[in-house]
Design a protein around this motif. Structure first.
Motif, PDB file in Angstrom:
ATOM      1  N   ARG A  32      89.481  26.465  21.535  1.00  0.00           N
ATOM      2  CA  ARG A  32      90.054  27.320  22.724  1.00  0.00           C
ATOM      3  C   ARG A  32      88.824  28.181  23.338  1.00  0.00           C
ATOM      4  N   LYS A  33      87.937  28.667  22.324  1.00  0.00           N
ATOM      5  CA  LYS A  33      86.929  29.678  22.886  1.00  0.00           C
ATOM      6  C   LYS A  33      86.045  28.662  23.645  1.00  0.00           C
ATOM      7  N   ALA A  34      85.589  27.505  23.371  1.00  0.00           N
ATOM      8  CA  ALA A  34      84.622  26.648  24.124  1.00  0.00           C
ATOM      9  C   ALA A  34      85.215  26.261  25.204  1.00  0.00           C
ATOM     10  N   LEU A  35      86.773  25.955  25.594  1.00  0.00           N
ATOM     11  CA  LEU A  35      87.046  25.373  26.662  1.00  0.00           C
ATOM     12  C   LEU A  35      87.281  26.756  27.591  1.00  0.00           C
ATOM     13  N   GLY A  36      87.450  28.167  27.034  1.00  0.00           N
ATOM     14  CA  GLY A  36      87.600  29.149  27.592  1.00  0.00           C
ATOM     15  C   GLY A  36      86.341  29.633  28.426  1.00  0.00           C
ATOM     16  N   LEU A  37      85.279  29.191  27.782  1.00  0.00           N
ATOM     17  CA  LEU A  37      84.030  29.669  28.281  1.00  0.00           C
ATOM     18  C   LEU A  37      83.815  28.631  29.511  1.00  0.00           C
ATOM     19  N   ALA A  38      83.954  27.210  29.297  1.00  0.00           N
ATOM     20  CA  ALA A  38      83.825  26.635  30.698  1.00  0.00           C
ATOM     21  C   ALA A  38      84.917  27.026  31.631  1.00  0.00           C
ATOM     22  N   PHE A  39      86.077  27.346  31.280  1.00  0.00           N
ATOM     23  CA  PHE A  39      87.284  27.522  32.279  1.00  0.00           C
ATOM     24  C   PHE A  39      86.859  28.704  33.192  1.00  0.00           C
ATOM     25  N   VAL A  40      86.127  29.654  32.379  1.00  0.00           N
ATOM     26  CA  VAL A  40      85.677  31.081  33.219  1.00  0.00           C
ATOM     27  C   VAL A  40      84.324  30.817  33.967  1.00  0.00           C
ATOM     28  N   LEU A  41      83.489  30.191  33.395  1.00  0.00           N
ATOM     29  CA  LEU A  41      82.046  30.222  33.894  1.00  0.00           C
ATOM     30  C   LEU A  41      81.680  28.932  34.741  1.00  0.00           C
ATOM     31  N   PHE A  42      82.400  27.807  34.657  1.00  0.00           N
ATOM     32  CA  PHE A  42      82.101  26.698  35.265  1.00  0.00           C
ATOM     33  C   PHE A  42      83.047  25.878  36.170  1.00  0.00           C
ATOM     34  N   PHE A  43      84.461  25.876  35.770  1.00  0.00           N
ATOM     35  CA  PHE A  43      85.333  24.888  36.374  1.00  0.00           C
ATOM     36  C   PHE A  43      85.470  25.555  37.518  1.00  0.00           C
ATOM     37  N   PRO A  44      85.951  26.782  37.803  1.00  0.00           N
ATOM     38  CA  PRO A  44      86.261  27.353  39.204  1.00  0.00           C
ATOM     39  C   PRO A  44      84.987  27.166  40.438  1.00  0.00           C
ATOM     40  N   GLY A  45      83.952  27.405  40.017  1.00  0.00           N
ATOM     41  CA  GLY A  45      82.747  27.095  40.882  1.00  0.00           C
ATOM     42  C   GLY A  45      82.508  25.551  40.986  1.00  0.00           C
ATOM     43  N   TYR A  46      82.702  24.705  40.115  1.00  0.00           N
ATOM     44  CA  TYR A  46      82.634  23.177  40.363  1.00  0.00           C
ATOM     45  C   TYR A  46      83.414  22.637  41.328  1.00  0.00           C
ATOM     46  N   VAL A  47      84.832  23.079  40.997  1.00  0.00           N
ATOM     47  CA  VAL A  47      85.946  22.344  41.938  1.00  0.00           C
ATOM     48  C   VAL A  47      85.658  22.908  43.371  1.00  0.00           C
ATOM     49  N   PHE A  48      85.055  24.379  43.697  1.00  0.00           N
ATOM     50  CA  PHE A  48      84.879  24.701  44.862  1.00  0.00           C
ATOM     51  C   PHE A  48      83.966  24.018  45.488  1.00  0.00           C
ATOM     52  N   ILE A  49      82.717  23.959  44.912  1.00  0.00           N
ATOM     53  CA  ILE A  49      81.649  23.315  45.250  1.00  0.00           C
ATOM     54  C   ILE A  49      81.811  21.750  45.726  1.00  0.00           C
ATOM     55  N   THR A  50      82.792  21.065  44.896  1.00  0.00           N
ATOM     56  CA  THR A  50      82.989  19.737  45.231  1.00  0.00           C
ATOM     57  C   THR A  50      83.904  19.555  46.192  1.00  0.00           C
ATOM     58  N   ALA A  51      84.809  20.255  46.305  1.00  0.00           N
ATOM     59  CA  ALA A  51      85.555  20.398  47.800  1.00  0.00           C
ATOM     60  C   ALA A  51      84.876  20.821  49.116  1.00  0.00           C
ATOM     61  N   LEU A  52      83.861  21.735  48.946  1.00  0.00           N
ATOM     62  CA  LEU A  52      83.082  22.165  50.119  1.00  0.00           C
ATOM     63  C   LEU A  52      82.228  20.845  50.492  1.00  0.00           C
ATOM     64  N   PHE A  53      81.558  20.204  49.544  1.00  0.00           N
ATOM     65  CA  PHE A  53      80.197  19.539  49.872  1.00  0.00           C
ATOM     66  C   PHE A  53      80.814  18.069  48.960  1.00  0.00           C
ATOM     67  N   PRO A  54      81.448  17.290  49.535  1.00  0.00           N
ATOM     68  CA  PRO A  54      81.896  16.088  49.080  1.00  0.00           C
ATOM     69  C   PRO A  54      80.890  14.847  49.276  1.00  0.00           C
ATOM     70  N   ASN A  55      79.970  14.907  50.147  1.00  0.00           N
ATOM     71  CA  ASN A  55      79.019  13.846  50.499  1.00  0.00           C
ATOM     72  C   ASN A  55      77.710  14.175  49.423  1.00  0.00           C
ATOM     73  N   ARG A  56      77.238  12.876  49.076  1.00  0.00           N
ATOM     74  CA  ARG A  56      76.118  12.946  48.182  1.00  0.00           C
ATOM     75  C   ARG A  56      74.896  13.575  48.426  1.00  0.00           C
ATOM     76  N   LYS A  57      74.338  13.405  49.818  1.00  0.00           N
ATOM     77  CA  LYS A  57      73.484  14.005  50.255  1.00  0.00           C
ATOM     78  C   LYS A  57      73.245  15.579  50.578  1.00  0.00           C
ATOM     79  N   GLU A  58      74.468  16.079  50.740  1.00  0.00           N
ATOM     80  CA  GLU A  58      74.670  17.468  51.118  1.00  0.00           C
ATOM     81  C   GLU A  58      73.886  18.352  50.052  1.00  0.00           C
ATOM     82  N   LEU A  59      73.991  17.865  48.774  1.00  0.00           N
ATOM     83  CA  LEU A  59      73.639  18.855  47.510  1.00  0.00           C
ATOM     84  C   LEU A  59      73.031  17.862  46.537  1.00  0.00           C
TER      85      LEU A  59
END
Length: 329
Positions: A32-59
């Protein structure tokens, strides 16, 4: 639609659901602690960036990784700020629900955007691709060394942050010591009695000392005055009241969520046989009680070293509570 092309987003959604279940059914687990760390510090930014920049060459991959952490650190406080202006407030359940919904919504948006992209970015890393991302073959020896140092620094920072979050310092150690009226509320205290009339209070103790503690409670009937001109306390009478007790309690965590619950409570009934203005002092000691002098013939400890207990209680160096009581005939 080939599900393997969206494996990362499906994983984010599944891990978010697993974390929700772990928080309710296994709140103290390491997973739970390990998942909670990723849940707060990685998942929100990851899905946000993936939705904004879906093409490979953008980033490139490193930019996506860095932005995932950076935007997560920005998104989560903004969600907390929004919750602060709602009736739910910044609490565990509202934050958990809000972040889970955020991950679901932007994961769905990222799936749609990736499906519509001409050259979609699908995370799949190999050693050869990593070298290509870093332009390893074309880099000089100094650039290679700096890249390795940067990667080590990032991994070390993430590991240090994970350790700090999963091994937090213990909170402040303290003990809750309180008295309530006979109805279990901070009201209706027996402050006006007649001689011989019984008064009842509830003595409560809650241990937050991060260790087992044996508590000793002494109860004294005291008659004193305070001279504001000389800033001195004059104790004229000090007699032990019956009902002294001790109890050993385990440490319990401070409850932030839910209703406060008592750990130990004891009804205490007393009476005073002399009219006047009295103070009933409840003194709390941890691990062992102080030594008392031999009882005076008249039972009045005011002129013995025991008076220092009341003086320390007045100064706040001994944890204590008191009731001011007027006794009439």
């Amino acid at each position: 639609m080939r599900l393997k092309n969206y494996w990362d987003l499906i994983t984010v959604v599944l891990l978010s659901i697993i974390l929700d279940l772990l928080i309710f059914y296994a709140p103290d687990s390491l997973i739970r602690k390990a998942l909670g760390l990723a849940f707060v510090l990685f998942f929100p930014g990851y899905v946000f960036i993936t939705a904004l920049f879906p093409n490979r060459k953008e980033l490139d991959n490193l930019e996506r990784l860095a932005l995932s952490f950076g935007l997560s650190i920005a998104i989560v406080p903004l969600i907390g700020l929004g919750l602060n202006y709602t009736p739910w407030g910044i609490r565990l359940i509202p934050i958990l629900v809000s972040l889970t919904i955020f991950n679901f919504v932007f994961s769905a948006a990222a799936v749609y955007r990736r499906a519509m992209a001409f050259d979609p970015w699908i995370p799949w890393m190999s050693l050869e691709r990593l070298k290509e991302e870093l332009e390893w073959e074309q880099s000089s020896g100094l650039d290679k060394a700096l890249t390795v140092i940067l990667i080590i620094a990032i991994i070390t920072s993430i590991g240090t942050l994970a350790y700090v979050i999963t091994h937090p310092k213990p909170g402040e150690a303290f003990t809750e010591f309180y008295i309530l009226g006979p109805t279990g509320k901070a009201a209706d205290y027996p402050t006006n009695l007649t001689t011989g009339e019984n008064g009842t209070v509830i003595i409560g103790i809650v241990n937050h000392e991060h260790r087992n503690v044996t508590y000793y409670v002494q109860i004294w009937l005291v008659n004193l005055t305070y001279d504001f001109k000389t800033n001195t306390t004059h104790i004229y009478g000090m007699c032990p009241m019956p009902g002294w007790f001790n109890v050993t309690l385990p440490s319990v965590p401070v409850r932030i969520e839910g209703n406060w619950t008592p750990q130990f409570e004891k009804n205490y009934t007393f009476s005073i046989n002399k009219p006047g203005r009295w103070q009933v002092w409840f003194l709390l000691f941890k691990d062992e009680p102080p030594e008392l002098p031999r009882a005076p013939p008249d039972g009045n400890y005011a002129e013995t070293s025991a008076r220092e207990l009341i003086l320390k209680a007045i100064n706040g160096t001994v944890q204590s509570l008191k009731l001011n009581i007027v006794v009439t005939r």
